[in-house]
Every structure is written in structure tokens, then in C-alpha cells.
Design a protein around this motif. Structure first.
Motif, PDB file in Angstrom:
ATOM      1  N   TYR A 156      54.491  41.726  37.090  1.00  0.00           N
ATOM      2  CA  TYR A 156      55.406  42.003  35.979  1.00  0.00           C
ATOM      3  C   TYR A 156      54.874  41.372  34.689  1.00  0.00           C
ATOM      4  CZ  TYR A 156      59.725  41.806  33.210  1.00  0.00           C
ATOM      5  OH  TYR A 156      60.662  41.925  32.214  1.00  0.00           O
ATOM      6  N   ILE A 157      54.468  40.103  34.773  1.00  0.00           N
ATOM      7  CA  ILE A 157      53.949  39.402  33.600  1.00  0.00           C
ATOM      8  C   ILE A 157      52.653  40.049  33.120  1.00  0.00           C
ATOM      9  CG2 ILE A 157      52.931  37.222  32.799  1.00  0.00           C
ATOM     10  CD1 ILE A 157      54.958  35.790  34.664  1.00  0.00           C
ATOM     11  N   ARG A 158      51.751  40.312  34.080  1.00  0.00           N
ATOM     12  CA  ARG A 158      50.439  40.879  33.727  1.00  0.00           C
ATOM     13  C   ARG A 158      50.584  42.220  33.013  1.00  0.00           C
ATOM     14  NH1 ARG A 158      47.646  44.719  35.747  1.00  0.00           N
ATOM     15  NH2 ARG A 158      48.783  44.874  37.735  1.00  0.00           N
ATOM     16  N   THR A 159      51.394  43.111  33.569  1.00  0.00           N
ATOM     17  CA  THR A 159      51.526  44.446  32.984  1.00  0.00           C
ATOM     18  C   THR A 159      52.221  44.395  31.628  1.00  0.00           C
ATOM     19  OG1 THR A 159      53.557  44.794  34.268  1.00  0.00           O
ATOM     20  CG2 THR A 159      51.499  45.647  35.197  1.00  0.00           C
ATOM     21  N   ASN A 160      53.193  43.502  31.481  1.00  0.00           N
ATOM     22  CA  ASN A 160      53.875  43.378  30.195  1.00  0.00           C
ATOM     23  C   ASN A 160      52.994  42.752  29.127  1.00  0.00           C
ATOM     24  OD1 ASN A 160      56.928  44.160  30.090  1.00  0.00           O
ATOM     25  ND2 ASN A 160      56.585  43.350  32.148  1.00  0.00           N
ATOM     26  N   LYS A 161      51.983  41.997  29.569  1.00  0.00           N
ATOM     27  CA  LYS A 161      51.027  41.410  28.631  1.00  0.00           C
ATOM     28  C   LYS A 161      49.836  42.340  28.385  1.00  0.00           C
ATOM     29  CE  LYS A 161      52.819  37.164  28.113  1.00  0.00           C
ATOM     30  NZ  LYS A 161      53.048  36.448  26.837  1.00  0.00           N
ATOM     31  N   LYS A 162      49.901  43.549  28.982  1.00  0.00           N
ATOM     32  CA  LYS A 162      48.828  44.548  28.830  1.00  0.00           C
ATOM     33  C   LYS A 162      47.483  44.023  29.324  1.00  0.00           C
ATOM     34  CE  LYS A 162      51.873  47.034  26.593  1.00  0.00           C
ATOM     35  NZ  LYS A 162      52.666  48.036  27.329  1.00  0.00           N
ATOM     36  N   ILE A 163      47.539  43.289  30.455  1.00  0.00           N
ATOM     37  CA  ILE A 163      46.323  42.739  31.064  1.00  0.00           C
ATOM     38  C   ILE A 163      46.042  43.509  32.347  1.00  0.00           C
ATOM     39  CG2 ILE A 163      45.275  40.682  32.113  1.00  0.00           C
ATOM     40  CD1 ILE A 163      47.185  39.001  30.332  1.00  0.00           C
ATOM     41  N   THR A 164      44.796  43.957  32.535  1.00  0.00           N
ATOM     42  CA  THR A 164      44.455  44.688  33.754  1.00  0.00           C
ATOM     43  C   THR A 164      44.189  43.701  34.885  1.00  0.00           C
ATOM     44  OG1 THR A 164      42.067  44.695  33.350  1.00  0.00           O
ATOM     45  CG2 THR A 164      43.356  46.492  32.362  1.00  0.00           C
ATOM     46  N   GLN A 165      44.236  44.201  36.109  1.00  0.00           N
ATOM     47  CA  GLN A 165      43.911  43.348  37.258  1.00  0.00           C
ATOM     48  C   GLN A 165      42.497  42.805  37.144  1.00  0.00           C
ATOM     49  OE1 GLN A 165      44.674  45.695  40.792  1.00  0.00           O
ATOM     50  NE2 GLN A 165      46.791  44.974  40.951  1.00  0.00           N
ATOM     51  N   GLN A 166      41.577  43.634  36.674  1.00  0.00           N
ATOM     52  CA  GLN A 166      40.183  43.204  36.554  1.00  0.00           C
ATOM     53  C   GLN A 166      40.047  42.106  35.498  1.00  0.00           C
ATOM     54  OE1 GLN A 166      37.418  44.188  38.574  1.00  0.00           O
ATOM     55  NE2 GLN A 166      36.832  42.265  37.598  1.00  0.00           N
ATOM     56  N   GLU A 167      40.738  42.249  34.376  1.00  0.00           N
ATOM     57  CA  GLU A 167      40.671  41.228  33.325  1.00  0.00           C
ATOM     58  C   GLU A 167      41.209  39.893  33.836  1.00  0.00           C
ATOM     59  OE1 GLU A 167      41.192  43.950  29.268  1.00  0.00           O
ATOM     60  OE2 GLU A 167      42.962  43.317  30.413  1.00  0.00           O
ATOM     61  N   LEU A 168      42.309  39.948  34.570  1.00  0.00           N
ATOM     62  CA  LEU A 168      42.888  38.728  35.114  1.00  0.00           C
ATOM     63  C   LEU A 168      41.970  38.114  36.157  1.00  0.00           C
ATOM     64  CD1 LEU A 168      45.234  36.749  35.286  1.00  0.00           C
ATOM     65  CD2 LEU A 168      46.341  38.271  36.938  1.00  0.00           C
ATOM     66  N   ALA A 169      41.420  38.950  37.026  1.00  0.00           N
ATOM     67  CA  ALA A 169      40.519  38.465  38.079  1.00  0.00           C
ATOM     68  C   ALA A 169      39.298  37.776  37.476  1.00  0.00           C
ATOM     69  CB  ALA A 169      40.088  39.628  38.968  1.00  0.00           C
ATOM     70  N   THR A 170      38.713  38.382  36.462  1.00  0.00           N
ATOM     71  CA  THR A 170      37.528  37.804  35.805  1.00  0.00           C
ATOM     72  C   THR A 170      37.870  36.473  35.148  1.00  0.00           C
ATOM     73  OG1 THR A 170      36.635  40.012  35.384  1.00  0.00           O
ATOM     74  CG2 THR A 170      35.742  38.196  34.055  1.00  0.00           C
ATOM     75  N   ALA A 171      39.028  36.411  34.523  1.00  0.00           N
ATOM     76  CA  ALA A 171      39.415  35.208  33.785  1.00  0.00           C
ATOM     77  C   ALA A 171      39.602  34.000  34.688  1.00  0.00           C
ATOM     78  CB  ALA A 171      40.704  35.475  33.010  1.00  0.00           C
ATOM     79  N   ILE A 172      40.077  34.219  35.926  1.00  0.00           N
ATOM     80  CA  ILE A 172      40.363  33.074  36.796  1.00  0.00           C
ATOM     81  C   ILE A 172      39.394  32.969  37.982  1.00  0.00           C
ATOM     82  CG2 ILE A 172      42.797  33.160  36.162  1.00  0.00           C
ATOM     83  CD1 ILE A 172      43.350  34.292  38.970  1.00  0.00           C
ATOM     84  N   GLY A 173      38.332  33.778  37.949  1.00  0.00           N
ATOM     85  CA  GLY A 173      37.307  33.666  38.984  1.00  0.00           C
ATOM     86  C   GLY A 173      37.711  34.193  40.339  1.00  0.00           C
ATOM     87  N   MET A 174      38.427  35.320  40.367  1.00  0.00           N
ATOM     88  CA  MET A 174      38.803  35.958  41.625  1.00  0.00           C
ATOM     89  C   MET A 174      38.381  37.429  41.578  1.00  0.00           C
ATOM     90  SD  MET A 174      42.631  34.319  42.182  1.00  0.00           S
ATOM     91  CE  MET A 174      42.733  34.611  43.941  1.00  0.00           C
ATOM     92  N   THR A 175      38.522  38.112  42.688  1.00  0.00           N
ATOM     93  CA  THR A 175      38.175  39.539  42.711  1.00  0.00           C
ATOM     94  C   THR A 175      39.424  40.378  42.415  1.00  0.00           C
ATOM     95  OG1 THR A 175      38.645  39.799  45.074  1.00  0.00           O
ATOM     96  CG2 THR A 175      36.415  39.097  44.461  1.00  0.00           C
ATOM     97  N   ARG A 176      39.210  41.585  41.901  1.00  0.00           N
ATOM     98  CA  ARG A 176      40.341  42.459  41.595  1.00  0.00           C
ATOM     99  C   ARG A 176      41.153  42.796  42.849  1.00  0.00           C
ATOM    100  NH1 ARG A 176      42.475  46.774  42.253  1.00  0.00           N
ATOM    101  NH2 ARG A 176      40.780  47.543  43.567  1.00  0.00           N
ATOM    102  N   PRO A 177      40.493  43.115  43.998  1.00  0.00           N
ATOM    103  CA  PRO A 177      41.272  43.413  45.213  1.00  0.00           C
ATOM    104  C   PRO A 177      42.149  42.239  45.658  1.00  0.00           C
ATOM    105  CG  PRO A 177      39.039  44.219  45.452  1.00  0.00           C
ATOM    106  CD  PRO A 177      39.058  43.391  44.209  1.00  0.00           C
TER     107      PRO A 177
END
Length: 296
Positions: free
Chosen positions: A9-30
Motif C-alpha cells: 500500500y505504501i509503495r504503490t502510493n509513493k509511486k515506487i516499483t517493486q524493482q526500485e524498492l528491491a534495489t534500494a534495500i539490497g533485495m530481489t524483486r521476487p
């Protein structure tokens, strides 16, 4: 909402993709996808990283998780306080029964303390009517906690006038430690304000003037900004009260009068009358002690 749902909910409302979030915190998109779907758990460290990247605080996160409401426990607590001020003791008794049933089921200490609060309110917060075992239980709990959080602050604030003075004064060290350690957090400033000034009033009522000075010094450090105008006015008043005891009655009265002028100017007539009565009580005590000393 579940934790994963809140993150999505937070990610989508902040217009952040799963890939962008994964890259930022050192995790994979899946892996992010599995967290959001509830298939994978998440560590507190990674949750912190996600919230920091999304510019969301923990308080906001849990508020969203609880569907934009405070916790149900806190709602029940606030309800009891409201009922107390409206003198609806019948409903408080009903809440007390429900709380006891829930506590017997899950052993949540919050519910136990809420049950005791209901019992105290039913007995007009009169120490002579309240079971000693309840007051001792609360005191033992607070004194056993090395690190106080919001719950412990609320307990002390609610029950301070029921504790013996020496017990309440002993607890001030935990309050002052919390104030110093968390003063930049500002998440529970209202409860800290209630506690500081309740303790100051308590210390003068029971002539624990050495504690009055310690609490006053700590309170001065806590309220230093322009927005703390009301608290700073109260500090002027208590500085005057302490001057009356330790230094000069004349100078102390002058400071108290300065605070009274501000209270009246702001239209706080009831506050003015309350603190004026406390001042007169202190002056009476000091004069009686002086008269006794002269006789000796």
C-alpha cells in the motif's frame, strides 16, 4: 492489514516499483513480491530500511496497519478516561468485566493495568478504598522495568497520586532517564508534560523539595522551544515555588505572579485559580514552619 499489504500500500502510493524498492534495500524483486503477498516474512532491519526509503515513520506504518485508527487497546483505555470525566461509572464497570475476561484469556499486562484503573475509578481514586495489593502490584511492575516506554509513562501518570510519596519519588529516575534519552523523539510529549508537572505538584504537596529541584531542572531542558510557551510559563511558576522554599519568599511570589498574569491574559482562569490556591497552601506551610522555629 497485514504487514506485507501495508508495505505494498505504501509503495504503490509513493509511486515506487517493486524493482526500485528491491534495489534500494539490497533485495530481489521476487522476494519483495513474496513479502507483499504474505508468503515471506521480513526482518525488523529490512522493514526499517523500507520505511526509511519510503519516508514513512514507524508510527505511521502501524497507524496504517491498524486501518488508520489507534490500537483497540488504546481506544478502550481512552474510553475509560472519557467515562471517568463524564462520571459514567456503570459503563466503566461493564468494561472492567470485559477486560478481565480478555486478560484471563491472553494474560496481556496492558489489560491487567486497565482493569486496575477501572477498579480505582470505581472507588473514586481514593487510596483508602483501593486494594493495597493493586497499588503494590503497579509499583512493583514499574520499579522492575529498567527501560520505560509509553505504557509505563501512562501508568505512572494515572496512578501517581495513589502511590506513597517515597515510592513515586523513587520512580522519577526512570522518567528523567526517559526524558533525557528520548527528548528529540517528541512522540509522547503530551504524556511527558502531564508527568513532569504532576510530579512537580506532587513533590510540593508532600514536601519532597529535593525532588522538586531535580524535576524542575529536567523539565527546563525538555521545554526549550518557542512552541513550549505554556510549559515555560508553568516553569516560571514552579521556579517561584522553589524560591519560596529555598531562597526568598518575596522573589518566589514575584515569579508566581508573573505566571498568573500570563494565565489570566490567555483566559486560563481555572488554571490561575488552581495554581494560586497551591501557592497559598505552600506559603501557609512555610510560614507555619517559620513560626514553629521561632518558638523553639
Amino acid at each position: 492489514m497485514e504487514i506485507g499489504q501495508v508495505i505494498k500500500y505504501i509503495r504503490t502510493n509513493k509511486k515506487i516499483t517493486q524493482q526500485e524498492l528491491a534495489t534500494a534495500i539490497g533485495m530481489t524483486r521476487p522476494y519483495i513480491a513474496r513479502i507483499e503477498s504474505g508468503k515471506n516474512s521480513i526482518s525488523s532491519d529490512k522493514l526499517t530500511e523500507i520505511l526509511e526509503y519510503c519516508n514513512v515513520t514507524y508510527n505511521e506504518f502501524f497507524y496504517i496497519k491498524n486501518d488508520y485508527t489507534k490500537s483497540s487497546k488504546m481506544n478502550e483505555f481512552n474510553r475509560v478516561v472519557e467515562l471517568y470525566y463524564s462520571k459514567n461509572y456503570e459503563e466503566i464497570s461493564e468494561i472492567k468485566k470485559r477486560v478481565k475476561e480478555k486478560y484471563d484469556e491472553n494474560g496481556d499486562i496492558f489489560l491487567r493495568h486497565l482493569y486496575i484503573l477501572c477498579h480505582c475509578i470505581e472507588n473514586d481514586l481514593d487510596p483508602s478504598k483501593i486494594k493495597d495489593e493493586y497499588i503494590n502490584e503497579l509499583a512493583d511492575y514499574l520499579l522492575s522495568m529498567e527501560e520505560w516506554c509509553f505504557h509505563e509513562l501512562v501508568i505512572l501518570n494515572n496512578f501517581i497520586y495513589l502511590f506513597p510519596p517515597e515510592t513515586a519519588f523513587l520512580m522519577t529516575k526512570n522518567l528523567l532517564y526517559r526524558a533525557e534519552k528520548y527528548k528529540n523523539l517528541n512522540l509522547d510529549k503530551n504524556i511527558m508534560s502531564y508527568l513532569f508537572f504532576n510530579l512537580l505538584e506532587f513533590s510540593f504537596k508532600y514536601e519532597g523539595y529535593q525532588y522538586s529541584k531535580i524535576i524542575l531542572d529536567a523539565t527546563k531542558k525538555y521545554y526549550i522551544t518557542v512552541s513550549d510557551f505554556f510549559e515555560q510559563t508553568l516553569l516560571i511558576y514552579y521556579e517561584g515555588m522553589l524560591d519560596i522554599v529555598e531562597n526568598s519568599i518575596e522573589e518566589g511570589i514575584e515569579k508566581c505572579e508573573r505566571a498568573f498574569i500570563i494565565f489570566q491574559t490567555l483566559g486560563h482562569e481555572s488554571i490561575y485559580q488552581k495554581y494560586k490556591a497551591d501557592l497559598e497552601e505552600l506559603l501557609s506551610k512555610v510560614k507555619n514552619k517559620e513560626a514553629t522555629a521561632e518558638e523553639v
